[in-house]
Design a protein around this motif. Structure first.
Motif, PDB file in Angstrom:
ATOM      1  N   SER A   4      67.900  39.711  49.670  1.00 42.47           N
ATOM      2  CA  SER A   4      68.466  40.447  50.264  1.00 42.47           C
ATOM      3  C   SER A   4      69.999  39.797  50.320  1.00 42.47           C
ATOM      4  N   ARG A   5      71.126  40.595  50.389  1.00 43.59           N
ATOM      5  CA  ARG A   5      72.575  40.097  50.405  1.00 43.59           C
ATOM      6  C   ARG A   5      73.113  40.614  51.972  1.00 43.59           C
ATOM      7  N   THR A   6      73.923  39.947  52.140  1.00 43.45           N
ATOM      8  CA  THR A   6      74.846  40.102  53.545  1.00 43.45           C
ATOM      9  C   THR A   6      76.154  40.367  53.065  1.00 43.45           C
ATOM     10  N   ALA A  39      80.074  39.383  50.286  1.00 46.04           N
ATOM     11  CA  ALA A  39      81.433  39.817  49.911  1.00 46.04           C
ATOM     12  C   ALA A  39      81.929  40.287  51.344  1.00 46.04           C
ATOM     13  N   PHE A  40      83.229  40.589  51.545  1.00 49.44           N
ATOM     14  CA  PHE A  40      83.984  41.055  52.592  1.00 49.44           C
ATOM     15  C   PHE A  40      84.427  42.315  52.369  1.00 49.44           C
ATOM     16  N   ASP A  60      77.892  51.974  49.446  1.00 46.79           N
ATOM     17  CA  ASP A  60      77.450  52.540  47.958  1.00 46.79           C
ATOM     18  C   ASP A  60      76.726  51.100  47.177  1.00 46.79           C
ATOM     19  N   VAL A  61      77.406  49.811  47.574  1.00 43.31           N
ATOM     20  CA  VAL A  61      76.903  48.705  46.849  1.00 43.31           C
ATOM     21  C   VAL A  61      75.574  48.343  47.291  1.00 43.31           C
ATOM     22  N   ALA A  62      75.449  48.304  48.957  1.00 46.42           N
ATOM     23  CA  ALA A  62      74.279  47.808  49.495  1.00 46.42           C
ATOM     24  C   ALA A  62      72.998  48.325  49.122  1.00 46.42           C
ATOM     25  N   GLN A  63      72.010  47.550  48.941  1.00 45.23           N
ATOM     26  CA  GLN A  63      70.626  48.092  48.583  1.00 45.23           C
ATOM     27  C   GLN A  63      69.760  47.660  49.684  1.00 45.23           C
ATOM     28  N   VAL A  67      71.839  43.355  54.304  1.00 43.53           N
ATOM     29  CA  VAL A  67      72.397  43.255  55.988  1.00 43.53           C
ATOM     30  C   VAL A  67      74.027  43.667  55.792  1.00 43.53           C
ATOM     31  N   LEU A  68      74.333  44.714  56.763  1.00 42.60           N
ATOM     32  CA  LEU A  68      75.653  44.795  57.002  1.00 42.60           C
ATOM     33  C   LEU A  68      75.917  44.262  58.163  1.00 42.60           C
ATOM     34  N   LEU A  69      76.898  43.104  58.261  1.00 40.59           N
ATOM     35  CA  LEU A  69      77.426  42.452  59.357  1.00 40.59           C
ATOM     36  C   LEU A  69      78.849  42.739  59.891  1.00 40.59           C
ATOM     37  N   VAL A  70      78.732  42.987  61.098  1.00 39.46           N
ATOM     38  CA  VAL A  70      80.197  43.154  61.998  1.00 39.46           C
ATOM     39  C   VAL A  70      80.181  42.123  63.207  1.00 39.46           C
ATOM     40  N   GLU A  71      81.442  42.223  63.363  1.00 40.16           N
ATOM     41  CA  GLU A  71      81.608  41.385  64.644  1.00 40.16           C
ATOM     42  C   GLU A  71      81.316  42.088  65.877  1.00 40.16           C
ATOM     43  N   GLN A  72      81.533  43.409  66.009  1.00 41.55           N
ATOM     44  CA  GLN A  72      81.163  44.275  67.070  1.00 41.55           C
ATOM     45  C   GLN A  72      80.901  45.584  66.612  1.00 41.55           C
ATOM     46  N   VAL A  73      80.050  46.150  67.489  1.00 40.22           N
ATOM     47  CA  VAL A  73      79.633  47.702  67.041  1.00 40.22           C
ATOM     48  C   VAL A  73      80.961  48.405  67.131  1.00 40.22           C
ATOM     49  N   ASP A  74      81.893  48.513  67.710  1.00 45.70           N
ATOM     50  CA  ASP A  74      82.960  49.081  67.598  1.00 45.70           C
ATOM     51  C   ASP A  74      83.793  49.041  66.647  1.00 45.70           C
ATOM     52  N   ARG A  75      83.305  47.891  65.780  1.00 42.92           N
ATOM     53  CA  ARG A  75      84.280  47.796  64.496  1.00 42.92           C
ATOM     54  C   ARG A  75      83.536  48.641  63.298  1.00 42.92           C
TER      55      ARG A  75
END
Length: 207
Positions: A4-6, A39-40, A60-63, A67-75
């Protein structure tokens, strides 16, 4: 072996903000947990809008398993209930795991376990995400209401002048365009929304 990728998603809600601080925090988090960020995806768009080009590109890219990584949920979201449901349906449909630095339970999703544990954590994480997304939306609505009240009070007092033009930004955008840069290149250089770039350039076009 986990293949998996992040993917990190960074969002600044106004043209004046930049994502450097959040980027550094995500890099530190990734290093601490021994993961690499593939990637960012960075953009200056409102979290109250469902269609955000970079977020849609990430999805679209993610499989499955990524993982979809964010600083905060509101981002990730300041969406209303209907649009939040649409977004979460898209995320779940692709089997993407959302991990947020301000949601400790989500961080357990970085290391998948057995099927039962994974399902339990997904359920818990889903409920926590829904709760934080609802809080983010309420904060957004409260802030807009206070802003509107402040504007009305300023108008009543004859002090409201509207949004001031950022002349420095206008000058930079115009110079970059004159140098032959594309919209995408200008966006990457100035870290402002394409809509803002378009508005600045149109303001200088002859009628």
């Amino acid at each position: 072996m986990n293949s998996s990728r992040t993917y990190a998603y960074l969002r600044a809600s106004t043209d004046e903000q930049n994502a450097d601080r959040a980027r550094n925090q995500l890099l530190e988090f990734a290093t601490l947990h021994g993961i690499g960020i593939s990637a960012f995806f960075v953009e200056n768009e409102s979290g109250a809008s469902l269609y955000r080009p970079e977020l849609m590109r990430l999805l679209d890219v993610a499989q499955k398993g990524d993982v979809l990584l964010v600083e905060q949920v509101d981002r990730l979201s300041r969406l209303d209930a209907r649009n939040w449901e649409t977004l979460t349906t898209m995320i779940k449909g692709k089997g993407i795991r959302v991990v947020a630095l301000d949601l400790p339970t989500s961080q357990m999703m970085l290391k998948p376990g057995d099927e039962f544990t994974d399902r339990m954590m997904q359920a818990i994480n889903g409920m926590m995400l829904d709760m934080l997304a609802a809080i983010s939306r309420k904060d957004y609505e409260d802030r807009r209401r206070r802003q509107a009240q402040g504007i009305e009070q300023a108008k009543a007092a004859g002090k409201f002048k509207g949004r001031q033009v950022d002349n420095g930004l206008h000058e930079r955008v115009l110079k970059l365009r004159a140098a032959g840069m594309s919209y995408t290149e200008i966006q990457q250089t100035t870290n402002v929304a394409r809509s803002t770039i378009s508005r600045i350039l149109k303001s200088q076009s002859p009628e």
